[in-house]
Scaffold this motif. Structure first.
Motif, mmCIF file in Angstrom:
data_model
loop_
_atom_site.group_PDB
_atom_site.id
_atom_site.type_symbol
_atom_site.label_atom_id
_atom_site.label_comp_id
_atom_site.label_asym_id
_atom_site.label_seq_id
_atom_site.Cartn_x
_atom_site.Cartn_y
_atom_site.Cartn_z
ATOM 1 N N LEU A 1 41.332 -20.006 -79.525
ATOM 2 C CA LEU A 1 39.930 -19.648 -79.678
ATOM 3 C C LEU A 1 39.164 -20.962 -79.759
ATOM 4 O O LEU A 1 39.511 -21.837 -80.562
ATOM 5 C CB LEU A 1 39.715 -18.815 -80.944
ATOM 6 C CG LEU A 1 38.274 -18.342 -81.148
ATOM 7 C CD1 LEU A 1 38.268 -16.887 -81.607
ATOM 8 C CD2 LEU A 1 37.553 -19.214 -82.151
ATOM 9 N N LEU A 2 38.178 -21.128 -78.884
ATOM 10 C CA LEU A 2 37.353 -22.335 -78.841
ATOM 11 C C LEU A 2 35.938 -21.970 -79.259
ATOM 12 O O LEU A 2 35.276 -21.179 -78.589
ATOM 13 C CB LEU A 2 37.337 -22.922 -77.431
ATOM 14 C CG LEU A 2 38.691 -23.270 -76.816
ATOM 15 C CD1 LEU A 2 38.498 -23.748 -75.374
ATOM 16 C CD2 LEU A 2 39.411 -24.315 -77.641
ATOM 17 N N LYS A 3 35.487 -22.559 -80.357
ATOM 18 C CA LYS A 3 34.127 -22.299 -80.839
ATOM 19 C C LYS A 3 33.144 -23.247 -80.170
ATOM 20 O O LYS A 3 33.425 -24.430 -79.996
ATOM 21 C CB LYS A 3 34.040 -22.528 -82.348
ATOM 22 C CG LYS A 3 34.646 -21.470 -83.198
ATOM 23 C CD LYS A 3 34.346 -21.813 -84.647
ATOM 24 C CE LYS A 3 34.938 -20.842 -85.616
ATOM 25 N NZ LYS A 3 34.656 -21.272 -86.998
ATOM 26 N N THR A 4 31.983 -22.707 -79.844
ATOM 27 C CA THR A 4 30.910 -23.520 -79.295
ATOM 28 C C THR A 4 29.570 -22.912 -79.680
ATOM 29 O O THR A 4 29.467 -21.695 -79.849
ATOM 30 C CB THR A 4 31.022 -23.639 -77.758
ATOM 31 O OG1 THR A 4 29.986 -24.490 -77.284
ATOM 32 C CG2 THR A 4 30.959 -22.294 -77.067
ATOM 33 N N GLU A 5 28.590 -23.742 -79.845
ATOM 34 C CA GLU A 5 27.244 -23.252 -80.099
ATOM 35 C C GLU A 5 26.576 -23.032 -78.745
ATOM 36 O O GLU A 5 26.453 -23.981 -77.956
ATOM 37 C CB GLU A 5 26.467 -24.252 -80.953
ATOM 38 C CG GLU A 5 27.079 -24.405 -82.327
ATOM 39 C CD GLU A 5 26.385 -25.443 -83.187
ATOM 40 O OE1 GLU A 5 25.309 -25.947 -82.785
ATOM 41 O OE2 GLU A 5 26.935 -25.753 -84.256
ATOM 42 N N PRO A 6 26.152 -21.819 -78.447
ATOM 43 C CA PRO A 6 25.638 -21.529 -77.106
ATOM 44 C C PRO A 6 24.386 -22.316 -76.736
ATOM 45 O O PRO A 6 24.112 -22.504 -75.545
ATOM 46 C CB PRO A 6 25.382 -20.027 -77.127
ATOM 47 C CG PRO A 6 25.299 -19.660 -78.561
ATOM 48 C CD PRO A 6 26.157 -20.638 -79.306
ATOM 49 N N ASP A 7 23.633 -22.802 -77.718
ATOM 50 C CA ASP A 7 22.479 -23.643 -77.402
ATOM 51 C C ASP A 7 22.917 -24.998 -76.847
ATOM 52 O O ASP A 7 22.158 -25.663 -76.140
ATOM 53 C CB ASP A 7 21.605 -23.867 -78.637
ATOM 54 C CG ASP A 7 20.852 -22.617 -79.040
ATOM 55 O OD1 ASP A 7 20.812 -21.656 -78.245
ATOM 56 O OD2 ASP A 7 20.312 -22.593 -80.165
ATOM 57 N N THR A 8 24.140 -25.402 -77.180
ATOM 58 C CA THR A 8 24.687 -26.668 -76.709
ATOM 59 C C THR A 8 25.536 -26.477 -75.460
ATOM 60 O O THR A 8 25.402 -27.209 -74.482
ATOM 61 C CB THR A 8 25.544 -27.316 -77.821
ATOM 62 O OG1 THR A 8 24.735 -27.481 -78.979
ATOM 63 C CG2 THR A 8 26.101 -28.657 -77.393
ATOM 64 N N PHE A 9 26.433 -25.487 -75.509
ATOM 65 C CA PHE A 9 27.333 -25.206 -74.387
ATOM 66 C C PHE A 9 27.781 -23.761 -74.503
ATOM 67 O O PHE A 9 28.447 -23.391 -75.470
ATOM 68 C CB PHE A 9 28.543 -26.146 -74.419
ATOM 69 C CG PHE A 9 29.402 -26.044 -73.191
ATOM 70 C CD1 PHE A 9 29.111 -26.807 -72.072
ATOM 71 C CD2 PHE A 9 30.493 -25.190 -73.149
ATOM 72 C CE1 PHE A 9 29.899 -26.719 -70.933
ATOM 73 C CE2 PHE A 9 31.285 -25.096 -72.014
ATOM 74 C CZ PHE A 9 30.986 -25.868 -70.911
ATOM 75 N N SER A 10 27.441 -22.946 -73.528
ATOM 76 C CA SER A 10 27.735 -21.512 -73.595
ATOM 77 C C SER A 10 28.736 -21.105 -72.514
ATOM 78 O O SER A 10 29.059 -21.885 -71.614
ATOM 79 C CB SER A 10 26.450 -20.710 -73.402
ATOM 80 O OG SER A 10 26.015 -20.821 -72.057
#
Length: 154
Positions: free
Chosen positions: A5-14
Motif C-alpha cells: 500500500l503506497l500512501k500519497t496526498e492527491p494534491d501532490t501526486f494522485s
C-alpha cells in the motif's frame, strides 16, 4: 509477488497523475522503515494499492505495479528540492526510490470501510500508531480490498 500500500496526498501526486504519466518514480520517502521496505522488499512485478491520504476521500483508489527496483533518490542531492538531505552523499545515499506504473483505477474503498472490515483488522494501515507511507499487505488483505472495490460501497 508481494503486495503493498503506497500512501500519497492527491494534491501532490494522485492516481490520475500516475495514469497520465504512465510510469513514475516513487520519491520522497524519508522514513527509514519505509525506505528499508522499498530497498529490501519491493521487486519488479509487485502490486501496490495507491492510497489517497490527507484529503476529503481517504482510501484506496487504484493499482500500480513496481517496474524498477530500488535506486538512489536523486532529489536527496538537490539543494532546491523539498527532499534535499545535506547528510546524504552520492557515494553513500540514504534514500532510495522505486518506479511504479499505473495499472488501473479502482472503485474507491474508504478508510472507514477498511477499518470496519474484520478481515482487515491486522492490516498495518488500521493498527494504532502506524503512519508509514509504504506498508506490506498479505495476499488475503489484497484480495479483500479488491472484493470491496468490486462491491462499490463507499
Amino acid at each position: 509477488m508481494a503486495y503493498w500500500l503506497l500512501k500519497t496526498e492527491p494534491d501532490t501526486f494522485s492516481i490520475d497523475t500516475l495514469k497520465q504519466q504512465k510510469v513514475s518514480c516513487w520519491e520522497g520517502v524519508r522514513n527509514y522503515q519505509a525506505r528499508n521496505m522499498m530497498r529490501d522488499g519491493m521487486k519488479v512485478g509487485d502490486k501496490a494499492f495507491i492510497y489517497h491520504s490527507s484529503c476529503k476521500d481517504v482510501g484506496v483508489v487504484g493499482i500500480a505495479e513496481v517496474v524498477k527496483e530500488a535506486y538512489p533518490d536523486h532529489f536527496q542531492f538537490d539543494p532546491e528540492s523539498h527532499y534535499f538531505d545535506p547528510k546524504s552523499a552520492p557515494d553513500n545515499p540514504r534514500w532510495i526510490m522505486v518506479d511504479v506504473a499505473y495499472r488501473q483505477h479502482l472503485n474507491y474503498v474508504s478508510l472507514a470501510r477498511i477499518k470496519a472490515n474484520p478481515a482487515l483488522e491486522e492490516m498495518p494501515l488500521v493498527k494504532r500508531g502506524n503512519r508509514l507511507s509504504i506498508m506490506p499487505l498479505t495476499e488475503c488483505q489484497w484480495l479483500e480490498i479488491i472484493a470491496m472495490s468490486e462491491s462499490k460501497g463507499r
